[in-house]
Design an enzyme around this catalytic site. Structure first.
Site, short mmCIF file in Angstrom:
data_model
loop_
_atom_site.label_atom_id
_atom_site.label_comp_id
_atom_site.label_asym_id
_atom_site.label_seq_id
_atom_site.Cartn_x
_atom_site.Cartn_y
_atom_site.Cartn_z
N GLU A 214 46.57 -0.38 31.48
CA GLU A 214 47.47 0.75 31.17
C GLU A 214 48.85 0.52 31.78
OE1 GLU A 214 46.82 2.51 28.51
OE2 GLU A 214 45.02 3.41 29.38
N ASP B 226 51.37 -3.16 28.87
CA ASP B 226 51.70 -3.86 27.60
C ASP B 226 53.19 -4.16 27.56
OD1 ASP B 226 52.35 -1.15 27.16
OD2 ASP B 226 51.70 -1.16 25.07
N GLY C 174 48.40 14.49 20.66
CA GLY C 174 48.65 14.80 22.08
C GLY C 174 47.49 14.44 22.99
N SER D 91 50.44 8.76 16.61
CA SER D 91 51.78 8.34 16.17
C SER D 91 51.76 6.92 15.62
CB SER D 91 52.78 8.34 17.32
OG SER D 91 52.66 9.47 18.09
N ASP E 209 49.55 0.11 20.95
CA ASP E 209 48.99 1.10 20.02
C ASP E 209 49.10 0.64 18.57
OD1 ASP E 209 48.89 2.39 22.41
OD2 ASP E 209 50.39 3.90 21.92
C1 GLA Z 1 51.45 4.63 25.32
C2 GLA Z 1 52.32 3.52 24.72
C3 GLA Z 1 51.68 2.16 24.88
C4 GLA Z 1 51.24 1.90 26.31
C5 GLA Z 1 50.47 3.11 26.87
C6 GLA Z 1 50.20 2.98 28.34
O1 GLA Z 1 50.26 4.74 24.59
O2 GLA Z 1 52.56 3.76 23.36
O3 GLA Z 1 52.54 1.14 24.44
O4 GLA Z 1 52.31 1.56 27.12
O5 GLA Z 1 51.15 4.34 26.66
O6 GLA Z 1 49.39 1.89 28.59
#
Ligand code: GLA
Length: 388
Positions: free
Chosen positions: A37, A40, A125, A131, A175
């Site tokens: 987390e 990325d 959310g 998204s 994502d």
């Molecule tokens: C969101 C962002 C991702 C990533 C996460 C945290 O989902 O869109 O790119 O950075 O937060 O890991």
């Protein structure tokens, strides 16, 4: 509702709103992230899984050059604009589509207008990347209508650009990549430095992933995210300029950080140490998954939460409470906040036999503590984005 009926109801709506059949229908899934987390965008590895919840977009070209007409079925809202005359402010959901159209304008010399309807069942959310799924479904549909040729990786980068430049969140690539490359029973070990991946079979025996949704999204979510990203950039740029051999976060160790600790702000040091440890945790988690060592995987998830909460500071009292509840439970191997943070879901690696009991007692405790209703989702892996 089955996918066939969902697609049929979107087609029907399209006919009702625009008076003809859509030329193309595309779908893209949300995702969970097992571990990795906020790394990325820090040269790390992540371990997401596409889920069986989707955004479906139906689109067609219309007769009016440069005219774009959108309908968000679940919100029952419509929006339209003509090339060269976009409104100064747009509803948030429009930006995901507006961005895709603007980015691909040069593929549309005939100024073909677009009509589009979308709907989905990904909770918003909750940190499940509705998204990214919207971006991917829309980009696929419009790309098909305008004959844009692109690889899956280019599609993911296009969607990320839309999020950066039209939505204003400087997200990483996780994502969008997970939504596009996901597959049934596959975790994606994504190397965010080279933007390449390998699939790891998701073999979990008696264990499942249960999401507990706090139901809250704290207002810091977007600004807190961009702020974390910016402060990590400050640190890595400093390390690159001062220490030979450091080209990216993969080259940074905890002892390197200790050596420059005095030159960093306390918050920068804490955030950087999370990045270094989390990169290592994902590698170990991938090995644990390959070896079927779920106890190790769970342990690493707990460690990840601890860092995200105490050092990266992207958790919140509701998420911390839910992870603490999980720690007390013998049938849970690991739990942590998932996604950007400041609300959304926890992900729990739990024995399937314990799901109901854990959820009932946790929901009761959560209601008592925060006066909020807890929701849960049992997660199943799903197919990656594609045309239907
Ligand atoms: C969101 C962002 C991702 C990533 C996460 C945290 O989902 O869109 O790119 O950075 O937060 O890991």
């Amino acid at each position: 509702m089955s996918e066939v009926s969902k697609v049929e109801s979107i087609r029907k709506k399209f006919r009702g709103v625009f008076g003809n059949d859509p030329g193309v229908v595309a779908k893209a899934p949300g995702r969970i992230n097992i571990i990795g987390e906020h790394i990325d965008y820090n040269d790390g590895y992540v371990l997401p899984v596409a889920i069986d919840k989707y955004i479906i977009a139906a689109a067609g070209t219309n007769e009016v050059p440069g005219c774009y007409r959108l309908y968000a079925l679940d919100l029952e809202e419509s929006y339209e604009w003509v090339d060269g005359q976009p409104a100064a402010t747009r509803p948030l959901w429009v930006n995901y589509i507006y961005g895709s159209i603007c980015e691909w304008q040069h593929h549309n010399p005939d100024k073909m207008g677009i009509d589009l309807v979308f709907s989905g069942d990904i909770p918003t959310g909750a940190g499940l990347s509705s998204s990214a799924a919207l971006e991917a479904a829309v980009a696929l549909a419009i790309g098909k209508l305008w004959n844009v040729s692109m690889t899956q990786k280019e599609l993911a980068l296009h969607c990320q650009k839309v999020e950066h430049e039209y939505v204003g969140v400087k997200c990483g690539i996780m994502d969008q990549y997970a939504s596009i490359f996901g597959g049934v029973d596959q975790a994606i070990l994504l190397d965010c430095l080279s933007i390449t991946h390998q699939y790891l079979p998701l073999e979990m025996g008696e264990y499942v992933f249960l999401l507990c949704d706090t139901g809250v999204t704290h207002s810091l979510a977007a600004s807190g995210y961009n702020d974390r990203r910016a402060s990590c950039e400050v640190v890595i740029n400093k390390l690159k300029s001062e220490i030979a051999g450091i080209n990216n976060w993969r080259d940074v160790t905890l002892s390197v950080l200790e050596n420059v600790r005095d030159e960093l702000k306390p918050a920068e040091f804490k955030r950087a140490s999370h990045v270094v440890r989390e990169i290592d945790r994902v590698k170990r988690s991938a090995d644990a998954l390959k070896n079927g060592d779920l106890a190790m995987l769970g342990n690493l998830m707990y460690q990840s939460h601890n860092d995200l909460s105490k050092n990266y500071e992207v958790s919140c009292p509701e998420l911390d409470f839910l992870v603490d509840q999980a720690r007390k439970e013998s049938g849970i191997l690991g739990a942590r906040m998932m996604g950007g943070g400041f609300g959304g879901c926890t992900i729990n690696l739990i024995d399937r036999k314990k799901v109901d009991e854990f959820f009932e007692s946790t929901a009761r405790a959560y209601q008592e503590r925060f006066n909020l209703r807890l929701r849960s989702y049992m997660v199943h892996s799903g197919e990656g984005a594609g045309l239907i």
